[in-house]
Design a protein around this motif. Sequence first.
Motif, PDB file in Angstrom:
ATOM      1  N   VAL A  21       0.832  -1.203   0.000  1.00 53.33           N
ATOM      2  CA  VAL A  21       0.000   0.000   0.000  1.00 53.33           C
ATOM      3  C   VAL A  21       0.870   1.259   0.000  1.00 53.33           C
ATOM      4  CG1 VAL A  21      -1.648   1.331   1.389  1.00 53.33           C
ATOM      5  CG2 VAL A  21      -1.980  -1.123   1.083  1.00 53.33           C
ATOM      6  N   CYS A  22       1.964   1.242   0.719  1.00 54.41           N
ATOM      7  CA  CYS A  22       2.821   2.430   0.868  1.00 54.41           C
ATOM      8  C   CYS A  22       3.949   2.505  -0.159  1.00 54.41           C
ATOM      9  CB  CYS A  22       3.426   2.465   2.265  1.00 54.41           C
ATOM     10  SG  CYS A  22       2.214   2.692   3.550  1.00 54.41           S
ATOM     11  N   CYS A  23       4.019   1.583  -1.082  1.00 52.32           N
ATOM     12  CA  CYS A  23       5.172   1.543  -1.978  1.00 52.32           C
ATOM     13  C   CYS A  23       5.259   2.776  -2.876  1.00 52.32           C
ATOM     14  CB  CYS A  23       5.171   0.274  -2.816  1.00 52.32           C
ATOM     15  SG  CYS A  23       3.864   0.213  -4.038  1.00 52.32           S
ATOM     16  N   TRP A  24       4.147   3.443  -3.140  1.00 48.88           N
ATOM     17  CA  TRP A  24       4.176   4.612  -4.022  1.00 48.88           C
ATOM     18  C   TRP A  24       4.503   5.893  -3.268  1.00 48.88           C
ATOM     19  CZ3 TRP A  24       4.918   2.726  -8.414  1.00 48.88           C
ATOM     20  CH2 TRP A  24       4.298   1.547  -8.806  1.00 48.88           C
ATOM     21  N   CYS A  25       4.650   5.836  -1.968  1.00 50.83           N
ATOM     22  CA  CYS A  25       5.002   7.010  -1.155  1.00 50.83           C
ATOM     23  C   CYS A  25       6.512   7.138  -1.096  1.00 50.83           C
ATOM     24  CB  CYS A  25       4.418   6.890   0.250  1.00 50.83           C
ATOM     25  SG  CYS A  25       2.647   6.686   0.289  1.00 50.83           S
ATOM     26  N   LEU A  26       7.107   7.460  -2.227  1.00 51.61           N
ATOM     27  CA  LEU A  26       8.559   7.590  -2.340  1.00 51.61           C
ATOM     28  C   LEU A  26       9.306   6.353  -1.847  1.00 51.61           C
ATOM     29  CD1 LEU A  26       9.012  11.310  -1.277  1.00 51.61           C
ATOM     30  CD2 LEU A  26       9.046  10.368  -3.580  1.00 51.61           C
ATOM     31  N   GLY A  27       8.724   5.201  -2.069  1.00 54.40           N
ATOM     32  CA  GLY A  27       9.385   3.955  -1.719  1.00 54.40           C
ATOM     33  C   GLY A  27       9.365   3.612  -0.246  1.00 54.40           C
ATOM     34  N   GLY A  74       8.334  -0.950  -4.502  1.00 54.51           N
ATOM     35  CA  GLY A  74       9.037   0.149  -3.839  1.00 54.51           C
ATOM     36  C   GLY A  74      10.291   0.563  -4.592  1.00 54.51           C
ATOM     37  N   LEU A  75      11.057  -0.426  -5.044  1.00 52.04           N
ATOM     38  CA  LEU A  75      12.253  -0.126  -5.828  1.00 52.04           C
ATOM     39  C   LEU A  75      11.886   0.531  -7.153  1.00 52.04           C
ATOM     40  CD1 LEU A  75      14.407  -3.327  -5.178  1.00 52.04           C
ATOM     41  CD2 LEU A  75      14.793  -1.008  -4.295  1.00 52.04           C
ATOM     42  N   TYR A  76      10.805   0.062  -7.754  1.00 50.71           N
ATOM     43  CA  TYR A  76      10.333   0.683  -9.010  1.00 50.71           C
ATOM     44  C   TYR A  76       9.941   2.136  -8.764  1.00 50.71           C
ATOM     45  CZ  TYR A  76       7.517   1.823 -13.045  1.00 50.71           C
ATOM     46  OH  TYR A  76       7.005   2.448 -14.151  1.00 50.71           O
ATOM     47  N   SER A  77       9.260   2.392  -7.670  1.00 53.11           N
ATOM     48  CA  SER A  77       8.840   3.748  -7.329  1.00 53.11           C
ATOM     49  C   SER A  77      10.046   4.663  -7.148  1.00 53.11           C
ATOM     50  CB  SER A  77       8.000   3.722  -6.056  1.00 53.11           C
ATOM     51  OG  SER A  77       7.699   5.016  -5.622  1.00 53.11           O
ATOM     52  N   ILE A  78      11.032   4.216  -6.404  1.00 54.26           N
ATOM     53  CA  ILE A  78      12.239   5.016  -6.191  1.00 54.26           C
ATOM     54  C   ILE A  78      12.977   5.227  -7.516  1.00 54.26           C
ATOM     55  CG2 ILE A  78      14.531   5.011  -5.134  1.00 54.26           C
ATOM     56  CD1 ILE A  78      13.245   3.614  -2.712  1.00 54.26           C
ATOM     57  N   GLY A  79      13.089   4.180  -8.307  1.00 55.95           N
ATOM     58  CA  GLY A  79      13.748   4.295  -9.611  1.00 55.95           C
ATOM     59  C   GLY A  79      13.029   5.258 -10.532  1.00 55.95           C
ATOM     60  N   SER A  80      11.712   5.239 -10.483  1.00 57.52           N
ATOM     61  CA  SER A  80      10.913   6.145 -11.302  1.00 57.52           C
ATOM     62  C   SER A  80      11.161   7.600 -10.923  1.00 57.52           C
ATOM     63  CB  SER A  80       9.435   5.792 -11.143  1.00 57.52           C
ATOM     64  OG  SER A  80       8.621   6.739 -11.775  1.00 57.52           O
ATOM     65  N   VAL A  81      11.206   7.876  -9.625  1.00 59.72           N
ATOM     66  CA  VAL A  81      11.461   9.249  -9.159  1.00 59.72           C
ATOM     67  C   VAL A  81      12.869   9.685  -9.565  1.00 59.72           C
ATOM     68  CG1 VAL A  81      11.770  10.685  -7.107  1.00 59.72           C
ATOM     69  CG2 VAL A  81       9.807   9.166  -7.280  1.00 59.72           C
ATOM     70  N   ILE A  85      13.687  12.841 -12.037  1.00 56.77           N
ATOM     71  CA  ILE A  85      14.563  13.938 -11.617  1.00 56.77           C
ATOM     72  C   ILE A  85      15.735  14.088 -12.584  1.00 56.77           C
ATOM     73  CG2 ILE A  85      16.176  14.699  -9.826  1.00 56.77           C
ATOM     74  CD1 ILE A  85      14.227  13.493  -7.765  1.00 56.77           C
ATOM     75  N   SER A  86      16.285  12.961 -13.027  1.00 54.54           N
ATOM     76  CA  SER A  86      17.454  13.033 -13.907  1.00 54.54           C
ATOM     77  C   SER A  86      17.104  13.495 -15.314  1.00 54.54           C
ATOM     78  CB  SER A  86      18.167  11.683 -13.961  1.00 54.54           C
ATOM     79  OG  SER A  86      17.358  10.727 -14.609  1.00 54.54           O
ATOM     80  N   THR A  87      15.862  13.296 -15.761  1.00 48.73           N
ATOM     81  CA  THR A  87      15.510  13.687 -17.127  1.00 48.73           C
ATOM     82  C   THR A  87      14.903  15.080 -17.209  1.00 48.73           C
ATOM     83  OG1 THR A  87      13.391  12.525 -16.944  1.00 48.73           O
ATOM     84  CG2 THR A  87      15.207  11.331 -17.964  1.00 48.73           C
ATOM     85  N   VAL A  88      13.976  15.421 -16.322  1.00 48.12           N
ATOM     86  CA  VAL A  88      13.321  16.729 -16.422  1.00 48.12           C
ATOM     87  C   VAL A  88      13.834  17.728 -15.407  1.00 48.12           C
ATOM     88  CG1 VAL A  88      11.209  15.787 -17.420  1.00 48.12           C
ATOM     89  CG2 VAL A  88      11.358  16.098 -14.954  1.00 48.12           C
ATOM     90  N   GLY A  89      14.454  17.266 -14.357  1.00 51.21           N
ATOM     91  CA  GLY A  89      14.986  18.156 -13.337  1.00 51.21           C
ATOM     92  C   GLY A  89      14.027  18.363 -12.183  1.00 51.21           C
ATOM     93  N   TRP A  90      14.592  18.717 -11.059  1.00 48.05           N
ATOM     94  CA  TRP A  90      13.829  18.885  -9.825  1.00 48.05           C
ATOM     95  C   TRP A  90      12.864  20.060  -9.914  1.00 48.05           C
ATOM     96  CZ3 TRP A  90      12.704  16.059  -5.801  1.00 48.05           C
ATOM     97  CH2 TRP A  90      12.197  16.658  -4.663  1.00 48.05           C
TER      98      TRP A  90
END
Length: 108
Positions: A21-27, A74-81, A85-90
């Motif tokens: 349930v919490c995996c999408w909350c920044l991992g 959770g790892l997918y969520s962190i990897g996605s973020v 960040i690396s492609t569009v910027g913070w």
Amino acid sequence: MERQKLPNETAIIVLSIFGIVCCWCLGLGLIPSVIALVLALKAEKLYRENPEMYVNSSTIKTGKILAIIGIVLGLYSIGSVIYQISTVGWEVMMEQSREMMEQYGIDE
């Protein structure tokens, strides 16, 4: 000799589900999922050492599978973020978040 339940059965299931349930909350779901996996592995080891002492281990197997799913998500969520960040910027991500909050009427 009376057969007993494996230790932490309920905790393993609850932590595994909470991790999913919490995996999408920044991992953040990684933490309960990893704890559930460790508990499940310990319970499986107990069952393998003395199977006649414990009742069926299917609950532990289910919890273990759910914990692994929670870890992967959770790892997918962190990897996605990290990828975003690396492609569009913070700054772009924060601006998009502000726009979405304004669109849905969420005050900062």
